[in-house]
Design an enzyme around this catalytic site. Structure first.
Site, PDB file in Angstrom:
ATOM      1  N   GLY A  35      13.387 -31.571  -9.341  1.00 54.29           N
ATOM      2  CA  GLY A  35      12.795 -31.848  -8.031  1.00 54.29           C
ATOM      3  C   GLY A  35      13.103 -33.233  -7.492  1.00 54.29           C
ATOM      4  N   CYS A 243      12.034  -1.158   5.442  1.00 52.71           N
ATOM      5  CA  CYS A 243      13.419  -1.184   5.906  1.00 52.71           C
ATOM      6  C   CYS A 243      13.764   0.170   6.527  1.00 52.71           C
ATOM      7  CB  CYS A 243      14.351  -1.489   4.749  1.00 52.71           C
ATOM      8  SG  CYS A 243      16.100  -1.323   5.177  1.00 52.71           S
ATOM      9  N   CYS A 246      16.819   1.714   4.198  1.00 48.00           N
ATOM     10  CA  CYS A 246      16.650   2.127   2.803  1.00 48.00           C
ATOM     11  C   CYS A 246      15.192   2.387   2.446  1.00 48.00           C
ATOM     12  CB  CYS A 246      17.245   1.084   1.859  1.00 48.00           C
ATOM     13  SG  CYS A 246      16.207  -0.371   1.643  1.00 48.00           S
ATOM     14  N   CYS A 268      16.640  -4.714   5.712  1.00 49.23           N
ATOM     15  CA  CYS A 268      16.614  -5.715   4.651  1.00 49.23           C
ATOM     16  C   CYS A 268      17.508  -6.886   5.046  1.00 49.23           C
ATOM     17  CB  CYS A 268      17.159  -5.144   3.344  1.00 49.23           C
ATOM     18  SG  CYS A 268      16.149  -3.852   2.633  1.00 49.23           S
ATOM     19  N   CYS A 274      19.888  -3.841  -0.081  1.00 49.03           N
ATOM     20  CA  CYS A 274      19.761  -2.644   0.747  1.00 49.03           C
ATOM     21  C   CYS A 274      20.835  -1.614   0.359  1.00 49.03           C
ATOM     22  CB  CYS A 274      19.894  -3.038   2.214  1.00 49.03           C
ATOM     23  SG  CYS A 274      19.302  -1.783   3.371  1.00 49.03           S
TER      24      CYS A 274
HETATM   25 ZN   LIG Z   1      17.004  -1.947   3.180  1.00 49.30          ZN
END
Ligand SMILES: [Zn+2]
Lengths: 293, 366
Positions: A35, A243, A246, A268, A274
């Site tokens: 970090g 989505c 999909c 997606c 996807c």
């Molecule tokens: Zn998708």
């Protein structure tokens, strides 16, 4: 083939070996102090600052000829700048490239973490525009470096608290600040806060800010906590839809405007995720079943 | 419609083809050659060399041609090329006092040893479009032949220095005579003066000009006189360890400006003039003068002056924002897709509005 090999007019992966060593030293320091923003002598690259030069320099410094390289921007392999960066490395490093998250050894990304969990040995390289999480609260770099050194993060909590007072919740939806291993407050780059929980992963995460000359890192399995308050805990956020291609309900979605009458569909953001789902037979509301070929 | 998001590769190829065509322009018009640009657009070439930090007129001219005359794009091409070049070593400091000057003026003295030489300047031209230049193959009267005379031209500020009237420039200690290299180390603040000067000499001409202008208008005012402005050729020498002596490896044209600024003196220092310094590749005098003014403004701490909160006094502000390649890259990157983040913002705004609506309804119901 070895890493010293010249590919055409340029050294393997464009950067000379001395520069690569300088970057690798910064990466090792970054991994040793998770970090912490390590200053490095960023080079001028043949693409503009702000277009991924930090990520490109890290990829150039770590790639070996055996690597399989994937580049995404907004989660997609086919966005123009992802194409441009992938082509750059195809040309100057001649590494194999892939769109499959599962098969890539190095993934350079802008604004997303892939949906599929990365496994040990995979490296995720982030392109970072402004590495300083305190920058919009304090414009001076001299001051913010002091604040990190003294672990003085009060200003950030005040900002988050003011958000709650004004909006009823923390009004940061991307580049949501995190604390790494209980020490440094870090900007995870402009990923949507939906992705924040994935910052704790098995893969190695390297962050490069070319213009700002900073490198930082998160080693595998490092604690990464999104800043919040007990009564206002951190919340992930995505469009409350599935989505349309999909049917996935758990992936981060892009909203695509389909006509001028308010029509829209959700897909997606991670195109490889996807594709994998559609190939496995999942079909969304507007999708077409994949050929069983 | 989803297909519209695809096709990045093809789109890029087509855009590049179109760019090549646009660069050439109307094929009925003769193509511009790189030597033409080098010879006839020399001041553009100079700017590209200065801000590109690479002294090579041919490459700068090529970059201007490739960039369609967009000088910042040309500077970018040169920078990206420069970064791939191996570093053989460092030259010795150039002796600008021994410069063969094409131009040399002082605004502080009526006459100076070596004389005032105007050289090829726009200064006293009337800015009227010269329509005669539209004609090609224009015959201009040949200048009177005469061997170039380069009398000795000692530096003007040194005359003041002999009287102790101007602040001495302290030579770096031998251990520090290799200054930090802005292109090889990350910029860390506070920056030593050599590093500040490196940043300014490759800084954007427009930015440095505006910063300098702001000091003239009262933001950290420190009235500058142009003690001397000189433009000309200097030899570049390097020490070759294998040979054991210094040899001249080439020549560069430089513009050098030294300003003489007011200074009231302090408890520890008697009143004396102070200096600002500008040194830039090529004939680039607007830039060199601007650089000298900004250099002087940035030296406020060294001279125990007040921080007036002026932008030109703010080292971090000036150094972090003077580079046009950094600036243009970051500015233009907002053209890249940001729809993932925008989506996140959309959802957040929708959520906050929904909650506010619900709260209002609840209140109304109570
Ligand atoms: Zn998708």
């Amino acid at each position: 083939m070895n890493a010293e090999q010249i590919s055409g007019e340029y050294n393997f992966a464009y950067l000379d070996e001395q520069t690569k060593r300088m970057i690798r030293r910064a990466l090792l320091k970054g991994l040793a102090i998770p970090g912490y923003q390590v200053p490095f002598a960023s080079r001028e690259m043949p693409m503009p600052y702000g277009w991924g030069t930090g990520g490109v320099q890290i990829s150039a410094a770590i790639l070996v000829p055996e690597d399989r390289f994937k580049v995404i921007d907004q989660g997609a392999d086919d966005t123009t700048n992802a194409v441009s960066i992938r082509r750059f490395f195809e040309k100057v490093a001649q590494v194999e490239t892939t769109e499959k998250t599962a098969e890539a050894t190095v993934i350079q990304t802008r604004h997303r973490i892939p949906e599929r969990d990365l496994h040990e040995g995979q490296v995720l390289v982030y392109q970072v525009p402004i590495p300083e999480p305190l920058r919009f609260l304090e414009p001076s770099e001299v001051e913010t470096r002091k604040m990190h050194a003294l672990e003085e993060y009060g200003l950030m909590h005040v900002k988050l608290y003011e958000d709650i007072a004004r909006h009823g919740e923390i009004a940061t939806s991307y580049a949501y600040p995190v604390k790494v291993e209980g020490r440094y407050v870090m900007d995870p780059s402009p990923i949507p806060k939906f992705d924040n929980p994935k910052l704790e992963m098995a893969g190695i995460q390297l962050f490069g800010a070319g213009r700002e000359q900073r490198i930082y890192a998160i080693p595998p399995h490092t604690q990464v906590v999104s800043l919040d308050f007990e009564d206002y805990p951190f919340q992930r956020m995505k469009a409350p839809k599935c989505c349309d291609l999909c049917g996935a309900g758990e992936s981060y979605l892009d909203e695509v405007i389909t006509d001028d009458a308010g029509g829209r569909m959700y897909v997606c953001s991670d195109t490889d995720f996807c594709r994998e789902r559609r190939e496995a037979g999942h079909v969304g509301a507007l999708g077409v079943a994949e050929d069983a070929a | 419609m989803y297909v519209a998001v695809k096709g990045g590769e093809k789109a890029i190829d087509k855009a590049h083809e179109w760019l090549d065509e646009a660069r050439r322009g109307d094929p009925a018009v003769a193509e511009l050659s790189v030597p033409q640009i080098r010879e006839q657009l020399a001041l553009a070439v100079n700017r590209v060399m200065a801000e590109g930090s690479l002294y090579d007129p041919d490459l700068a001219a090529l970059a201007i041609k490739q960039a369609r005359g967009d000088l910042i794009e040309a500077i970018f091409l040169i920078r990206a090329y420069r970064t791939t070049l191996p570093r053989f070593g460092y030259s010795l400091p150039v002796d600008t006092g021994a410069m063969e000057c094409d131009r040399r003026i002082s605004a502080t003295f009526k006459d100076v040893p070596g004389g005032q030489v105007l050289g090829p300047t726009f200064d006293y031209t009337h800015r009227l479009l010269d329509f005669a230049l539209e004609a090609e193959r224009l015959e201009r009267p040949a200048p009177e032949a005469g061997a170039a005379v380069h009398p000795e031209m000692p530096r003007v500020t040194e005359f003041l220095n002999k009287e102790g009237l101007i602040q001495d420039e302290v030579a770096p200690a031998p251990a520090e005579d290799q200054p930090d290299d802005l292109t090889r180390q990350p910029l860390e603040l506070p920056a030593a003066r050599p590093l500040r000067l490196q940043a300014l000499t490759r800084g954007d001409e427009g930015f440095v000009l505006s910063m300098a202008y702001s000091t003239q208008r009262g933001y950290a005012k420190n009235h500058p006189f142009v003690g001397e402005l000189r433009i000309g050729t200097v030899g570049v020498e390097a020490e070759i360890p294998e040979l054991g002596f210094d040899i001249e490896i080439g020549e560069v044209v430089l513009t050098e400006c030294e300003t003489v600024n007011q200074f009231l003196g302090s408890k520890s220092e008697p009143p004396q003039f102070t200096r600002g310094y500008g040194l830039v590749f090529g004939q680039t005098e607007r830039k060199a003068i601007s650089m000298a003014l900004v250099d002087r403004a940035l030296r406020w701490k060294e001279f125990g002056e007040d921080d007036k909160g002026a932008p030109a006094q703010d080292e971090e502000f000036v150094l972090y924002h003077c580079d046009n390649i950094q600036a243009t890259g970051f500015l233009e990157h907002i053209k890249l897709p940001h729809y993932v983040d925008f989506q996140s913002e959309l959802e957040l705004v929708r959520k906050i509005r929904r909650e506010a609506d619900e709260a209002r309804h609840q209140e109304a119901a109570e």
